[in-house]
Design a protein around this motif. Structure first.
Motif, mmCIF file in Angstrom:
data_model
loop_
_atom_site.group_PDB
_atom_site.id
_atom_site.type_symbol
_atom_site.label_atom_id
_atom_site.label_comp_id
_atom_site.label_asym_id
_atom_site.label_seq_id
_atom_site.Cartn_x
_atom_site.Cartn_y
_atom_site.Cartn_z
ATOM 1 N N TYR A 1 -2.041 1.538 -4.967
ATOM 2 C CA TYR A 1 -1.376 2.837 -5.093
ATOM 3 C C TYR A 1 -2.401 3.956 -5.008
ATOM 4 N N VAL B 1 0.032 -3.898 -5.946
ATOM 5 C CA VAL B 1 0.189 -2.567 -5.368
ATOM 6 C C VAL B 1 -1.156 -1.854 -5.281
ATOM 7 N N GLU C 1 -3.127 8.192 -4.637
ATOM 8 C CA GLU C 1 -2.658 9.576 -4.727
ATOM 9 C C GLU C 1 -3.455 10.412 -3.727
ATOM 10 N N CYS D 1 -1.243 2.459 5.014
ATOM 11 C CA CYS D 1 -0.199 2.394 3.998
ATOM 12 C C CYS D 1 1.062 1.763 4.578
ATOM 13 N N VAL E 1 3.697 1.728 -11.893
ATOM 14 C CA VAL E 1 3.167 0.773 -10.920
ATOM 15 C C VAL E 1 3.003 -0.606 -11.548
ATOM 16 N N ILE F 1 4.104 10.088 -10.151
ATOM 17 C CA ILE F 1 4.563 8.779 -10.587
ATOM 18 C C ILE F 1 4.429 8.723 -12.108
ATOM 19 N N TRP G 1 9.921 -1.827 -3.173
ATOM 20 C CA TRP G 1 9.555 -0.636 -3.953
ATOM 21 C C TRP G 1 10.695 0.385 -3.944
ATOM 22 N N ARG H 1 0.853 -1.186 0.000
ATOM 23 C CA ARG H 1 0.000 0.000 0.000
ATOM 24 C C ARG H 1 0.891 1.239 0.000
ATOM 25 N N VAL H 2 0.776 2.034 -1.057
ATOM 26 C CA VAL H 2 1.613 3.226 -1.225
ATOM 27 C C VAL H 2 0.734 4.466 -1.208
ATOM 28 N N SER H 3 1.162 5.479 -0.442
ATOM 29 C CA SER H 3 0.471 6.767 -0.407
ATOM 30 C C SER H 3 1.419 7.835 -0.934
ATOM 31 N N ASN H 4 1.007 8.534 -2.002
ATOM 32 C CA ASN H 4 1.898 9.488 -2.656
ATOM 33 C C ASN H 4 1.116 10.740 -3.060
#
Length: 397
Positions: A96, A94, A98, A122, A83, A78, A320, A70-73
């Motif tokens: 992902y 993933v 935003e 995340c 991804v 990106i 990652w 779990r990615v928080s951006n």
């Protein structure tokens, strides 16, 4: 921001740049708000406190990463397809998102669950270094295990031993940008090279200064022989006194976030403190615009990848980070975001994707330029409040 939306890629980059830079240092008001965090944490049952022992990742059992990451951006931070390519290369799934739009908003939302060691949804997040430093100081980050991060060797040596995290054990720089001076050659009629050029009477009422205390005063401090790397009450006040004098004399038109762009392009502002990423975009439509690092130096802004100590898939987060730090992969991110690489020797990989990015000194600056930009350290809560108050008394922020 300053794009009419007719150029999809440029509009996306401009929008993402606005979101990230607007809250990068937080400005005087947000910086003052930063000191509220630890006080409120105590009220909501925090088991950690500034200066407490940092969290630690579990011992590495050598098994490969599996499962969901779990990615928080930030939005639009990106490259297209990145991804999916990571999923194919790693075998991981993933999630992902935003959903990181504002440093202080994010910290306000997550500080209570983090203080209680509860999930924040995340395994990896990419805050500005001001927030990363705060999380590290509170003991809320897991270390990034060296055994899972072999591509760490590609990080620029100058970023390795940062004040906020010597050796980069808890923070992995993602992208950086320079803070310098931009000017409209048509409005100035000459080149700008140093801080004193901001105070030329010919530009009275046509100068803008940044409203963020660190981004604004850092380069002024350098012009006075002091460094933002080792700030003191005296050196910050000395720089602030110069800005106050010029503001009271009418030299400064206004204090800005990065909303100086339209005025600079139109010539209403002749000289502005500015972010390199903005000028990369503006120069496409206005060749009169220039960006320079003052002779005495400028400052650096940055975001870093971190692993919250509540992460549920430490191995996947490390996979990652290591994937991002592979130069061909990282080149895709740089070409999309137009930010400055944090890895060394990126020219060849950038050339394969976009020679114009590799040749642009605002995207791929020479080492001689990078050597002249300095970064603020992690400030104590007392310093944050003091410096913000000092500058807010001038800007009205």
């Amino acid at each position: 921001m300053f794009n009419d939306g007719s150029h999809g890629f440029s509009a996306q980059v401009s929008t993402s740049g606005f979101n990230r830079r607007r809250f990068l240092g937080g400005g005087a008001a947000a910086a003052a708000a930063a000191v509220v965090g630890p006080a409120l944490l105590a009220a909501c049952g925090s088991n950690a406190a500034p200066g407490s022992a940092p969290a630690a990742a579990p011992a590495d059992d050598g098994a490969p990463a599996t499962g969901i990451l779990r990615v928080s951006n930030w939005p639009l931070y990106i490259a297209d397809g990145f991804v999916a390519e990571f999923q194919k290369a790693s075998g991981l799934t993933v999630d992902y998102r935003e959903d990181y739009n504002d440093d202080e908003e994010w910290f306000s939302k997550t500080r209570e669950p983090l203080s209680r060691h509860q999930s924040i949804g995340c395994d990896l997040v990419i805050p500005s270094e001001t927030i990363a430093a705060r999380l590290h100081r509170l003991g809320w980050l897991n270390d990034i295990r060296e055994s899972r991060w072999p591509n760490k060797k590609n990080l620029q040596p100058g970023l390795l031993n940062a004040n906020i995290d010597p050796g980069r054990k808890f923070t992995a720089p993602y992208m950086s940008g320079m803070v310098g001076i931009a000017y409209n050659r048509a409005a100035t009629g000459r080149d700008i090279t140093k801080i004193d050029d901001l105070w030329d009477p010919a530009f009275k009422g046509k100068v803008s200064m940044l409203s963020d205390v660190q981004d604004s005063l850092g380069m002024v401090m350098l012009s006075q022989g002091n460094s933002p790397e080792t700030p003191t009450s005296e050196t910050v006040q000395k720089a602030a006194d110069v800005v106050r004098e010029q503001q009271e004399a009418g030299q400064i038109r206004r204090f800005t976030g990065n909303d100086y762009a339209s005025d600079l392009a139109a010539g209403n502002i002749a000289v502005a403190q500015a972010y390199s990423g903005d000028i990369v975009q503006l120069q496409k439509d206005n060749p009169d615009l220039e960006f320079i690092i003052p002779e005495s130096g400028g400052t650096l802004t940055m975001q870093s990848m971190v692993i919250p100590y509540t992460a549920e898939n430490q191995k996947a987060a490390e996979a990652w980070i290591d994937y991002v730090y592979d130069r061909p992969n990282y080149a895709k991110l740089v070409v999309f975001t137009r930010y400055i690489p944090v890895l060394t020797d990126m020219t060849d990989d950038l050339n394969k994707l976009d020679p114009s990015a590799a040749a642009n000194p605002l995207i791929n600056p020479p080492q001689s330029t990078l050597d002249r930009v300095k970064q603020w350290p992690a400030l104590s809560d007392e310093q944050t409040k003091e410096f913000a108050s000092t500058y807010a008394a001038i800007t009205g922020g």
